[in-house]
Design an enzyme around this catalytic site. Structure first.
Site, PDB file in Angstrom:
ATOM      1  CB  VAL A 197      27.811  52.739  81.119  1.00 23.12           C
ATOM      2  CG1 VAL A 197      26.817  53.818  80.705  1.00 23.12           C
ATOM      3  CG2 VAL A 197      27.463  52.179  82.482  1.00 23.12           C
ATOM      4  CB  SER A 220      26.153  37.031  74.417  1.00 23.41           C
ATOM      5  OG  SER A 220      27.218  36.540  73.618  1.00 23.41           O
ATOM      6  CE  LYS A 237      27.612  37.940  77.518  1.00 25.46           C
ATOM      7  NZ  LYS A 237      28.843  38.561  77.736  1.00 25.46           N
ATOM      8  CG  HIS A 243      27.827  33.201  76.775  1.00 27.29           C
ATOM      9  ND1 HIS A 243      28.773  34.140  76.422  1.00 27.29           N
ATOM     10  CD2 HIS A 243      27.288  32.766  75.617  1.00 27.29           C
ATOM     11  CE1 HIS A 243      28.796  34.272  75.103  1.00 27.29           C
ATOM     12  NE2 HIS A 243      27.897  33.461  74.585  1.00 27.29           N
ATOM     13  CG  ASN A 244      31.481  36.284  78.488  1.00 32.98           C
ATOM     14  OD1 ASN A 244      30.405  36.112  77.914  1.00 32.98           O
ATOM     15  ND2 ASN A 244      32.098  37.451  78.481  1.00 32.98           N
ATOM     16  CD  GLU A 282      33.134  34.889  74.402  1.00 34.33           C
ATOM     17  OE1 GLU A 282      31.912  35.091  74.435  1.00 34.33           O
ATOM     18  OE2 GLU A 282      33.970  35.804  74.559  1.00 34.33           O
TER      19      GLU A 282
HETATM   20  C1  6PG Z   1      29.798  38.372  74.118  1.00 36.04           C
HETATM   21  C2  6PG Z   1      31.244  38.463  74.470  1.00 36.04           C
HETATM   22  C3  6PG Z   1      31.552  39.810  75.020  1.00 36.04           C
HETATM   23  C4  6PG Z   1      33.017  40.048  75.053  1.00 36.04           C
HETATM   24  C5  6PG Z   1      33.676  39.925  76.348  1.00 36.04           C
HETATM   25  C6  6PG Z   1      34.811  38.954  76.450  1.00 36.04           C
HETATM   26  O1  6PG Z   1      29.168  37.486  74.668  1.00 36.04           O
HETATM   27  O2  6PG Z   1      29.328  39.168  73.311  1.00 36.04           O
HETATM   28  O3  6PG Z   1      31.575  37.506  75.430  1.00 36.04           O
HETATM   29  O4  6PG Z   1      30.921  39.943  76.241  1.00 36.04           O
HETATM   30  O5  6PG Z   1      33.701  40.046  73.919  1.00 36.04           O
HETATM   31  O6  6PG Z   1      34.029  41.197  76.690  1.00 36.04           O
HETATM   32  O7  6PG Z   1      35.986  39.601  76.280  1.00 36.04           O
HETATM   33  P1  6PG Z   1      37.419  39.221  76.777  1.00 36.04           P
HETATM   34  O8  6PG Z   1      37.904  38.152  75.861  1.00 36.04           O
HETATM   35  O9  6PG Z   1      38.156  40.501  76.581  1.00 36.04           O
HETATM   36  O10 6PG Z   1      37.382  38.830  78.197  1.00 36.04           O
END
Ligand code: 6PG
Length: 475
Positions: free
Chosen positions: A74, A128, A182, A185-186, A189
């Site tokens: 959720v 992810s 995680k 990781h973001n 990203e």
């Molecule tokens: C993943 C992504 C996923 C996501 C986030 C980031 O690892 O699959 O990081 O968790 O797309 O929600 O989103 P925002 O750019 O909106 O912060």
């Protein structure tokens, strides 16, 4: 019970993960959603999955074999706590509750502690790969106890992406370790995306190439050091034309970047850990800057450079941008792994950075060949103080640094913002500096606040009598 695993929350991520689970040999999947229509719809659309539906939590628990394993999918937040409370009503000691949402890791630490007191295991698992990854194989970062990993490990291995024969899942560490990793990781990203965006902007405004032409450049880059999912999808996005106007899609998308908060968490956490994740921070701030149209409109008349000097020798410039992108990317990953190191130390998590690099090779958004180099670096030197000092990266940085400087200079001259490129370069120059002006900052702190300083030539802590005769005293 007949199901070995259950999923609660059947929005896109939840139903895709449930379908992924159901498609793997040996799994029977119980499904539950707060509004029953979603459960019905999933069953109707995917009869092949053999889902075991439940319309109450009691029924859900009864459908699961012991130890019961439920994955909550959720939206992170209060909803997660509500589902945990419901599951605790119907679960027994030894059962396992997994939170597969993007939870903030301190929440996971809190929940794990509270759930553990009931005898139920709680696992915060970062997942992810977006919607497609959930369905076909994500990268999974579970925290929690060794006991829960024994049951959960095989289930998660069955659904994770596979990279070079290895499933992209590892037991990251106790309680919040999985969600912490995680989160980082973001953050990485965000940095990766911003660096790619800056490279695009520099090439477009610096050389006048069209988005479609730049798509070909990215496609070409995707065959080298920069090979990665994000570079690949960037080429796809840039190639796309808008059906309505015929313009490049990138020119009709409003230039205000959204964010759900994980990048900001990475930066906030790094600030409290004292880890300079400047590339991730700039990437997060770049999204914030873009999202203030009123400020941007008010600032639009501020002057730019007198004679914006655009790149003349464009082929050379494009190669410079590629090298600058790779160097900045190394800095961003090095900073991210530095945050993992510091977080692990702070929370006494025994996180293996090489194992994290390996599970990021497939399934996740930052997946790339590059992660193999990181895994190699930690295999060769497990206590590496800073990733970018490993031989492969040192070599890449020395190969790229001259180009990196030219690109940052060109960006400044032309008035093209390159916050992530330039802050990464400043980090590089800062961390390798023999002496830093931090010495002067210490002098200032001692002047106005008697905060003391240390000396390079002898041990001890010193203060100068600034308001007296300015002699030095040892304190
Ligand atoms: C993943 C992504 C996923 C996501 C986030 C980031 O690892 O699959 O990081 O968790 O797309 O929600 O989103 P925002 O750019 O909106 O912060």
């Amino acid at each position: 019970g007949t199901a070995n695993v259950g999923v609660v929350g059947l929005a896109v991520m939840g139903s895709n993960l449930a379908r992924n689970l159901a498609s793997r040999e040996g799994n029977t999947v119980a499904v539950f959603n707060r509004t029953e229509e979603k459960t019905r719809a999933l069953l109707d659309e995917h009869p092949e999955a053999g889902f075991v539906p439940a319309s109450t939590y009691e029924e859900f628990a009864a459908r699961l074999s012991k130890p019961r394993t439920a994955i909550i999918m959720v939206k992170a937040g209060a909803g997660t706590d509500a589902v945990i409370d419901e599951l605790l009503r119907v679960f027994e000691p030894g059962d396992i509750i997994v939170d597969g949402g993007n939870a903030y890791f301190p929440d996971t630490i809190r929940r794990e502690k509270a759930v553990r007191e009931t005898g139920v295991n709680f696992v915060g698992a970062g997942i992810s790969g977006g919607e497609e990854g959930a369905l076909t194989g994500p990268s999974i970062m579970p925290g929690g106890s060794d006991e829960s990993w024994a049951t959960l490990g095989p289930i998660l291995k069955s659904i994770a992406a596979v990279a070079e024969g290895e499933p992209c899942v590892t037991h990251v560490g106790r309680d919040g370790a999985g969600h912490f990793v995680k989160m980082v990781h973001n953050g990485i990203e965000y940095a990766d995306m911003q660096l790619i965006a800056e490279a695009y902007d520099l090439i477009r405004r610096g050389t006048g190439r069209s988005p479609a032409e730049i798509a070909e450049i990215f496609a070409e880059w995707n065959t080298g050091d920069l090979e990665s999912y994000l570079i690949e999808i960037t080429a796809e996005v840039l190639r796309q034309a808008d059906a309505e106007t015929g313009k490049p899609l990138v020119d009709v998308i409003l230039d205000q970047a959204g964010a759900k908060g994980t990048g900001a968490w990475t930066v906030q956490t790094a600030l409290s850990l004292g880890v300079p994740v400047s590339g991730i921070a700039e990437a997060t701030f770049a999204r914030s800057l873009s999202s203030h149209p009123e400020q941007r409109a008010a600032a639009a008349d501020l002057p730019g450079p007198q004679e914006p000097s655009l790149a003349t020798e464009t082929e050379g410039f494009i190669e410079d941008v590629r090298l600058a992108l790779f160097a900045s990317k190394i800095v961003a990953y090095s900073q991210g792994f530095d945050e993992i190191r510091a977080g692990a130390a702070e929370h006494a998590w025994n996180i293996d950075p090489g194992a994290i690099a390996k599970i990021w090779r497939g399934g996740c958004i930052i997946r790339a060949q590059f992660l193999n180099r990181i895994a190699d670096a930690y295999a060769a030197e497990p206590d590496l103080p800073l990733l970018m000092t490993a031989p492969y990266f040192t070599e890449a940085l020395s190969r790229g640094q001259a180009a990196w400087r030219r690109v940052v200079v060109a960006a400044a001259r032309a008035g093209i913002p390159a916050p992530a490129f330039s802050s990464s370069l400043s980090y590089y120059d800062g961390i390798r500096a023999d002496r830093l002006p931090a010495a002067l900052v210490q002098g200032q702190r001692d002047y106005f606040g008697a905060h003391t300083y240390k000396r390079v030539d002898k041990p001890g802590t010193f203060h100068r009598l600034w308001s007296g005769d300015r002699t030095e005293v040892e304190v």
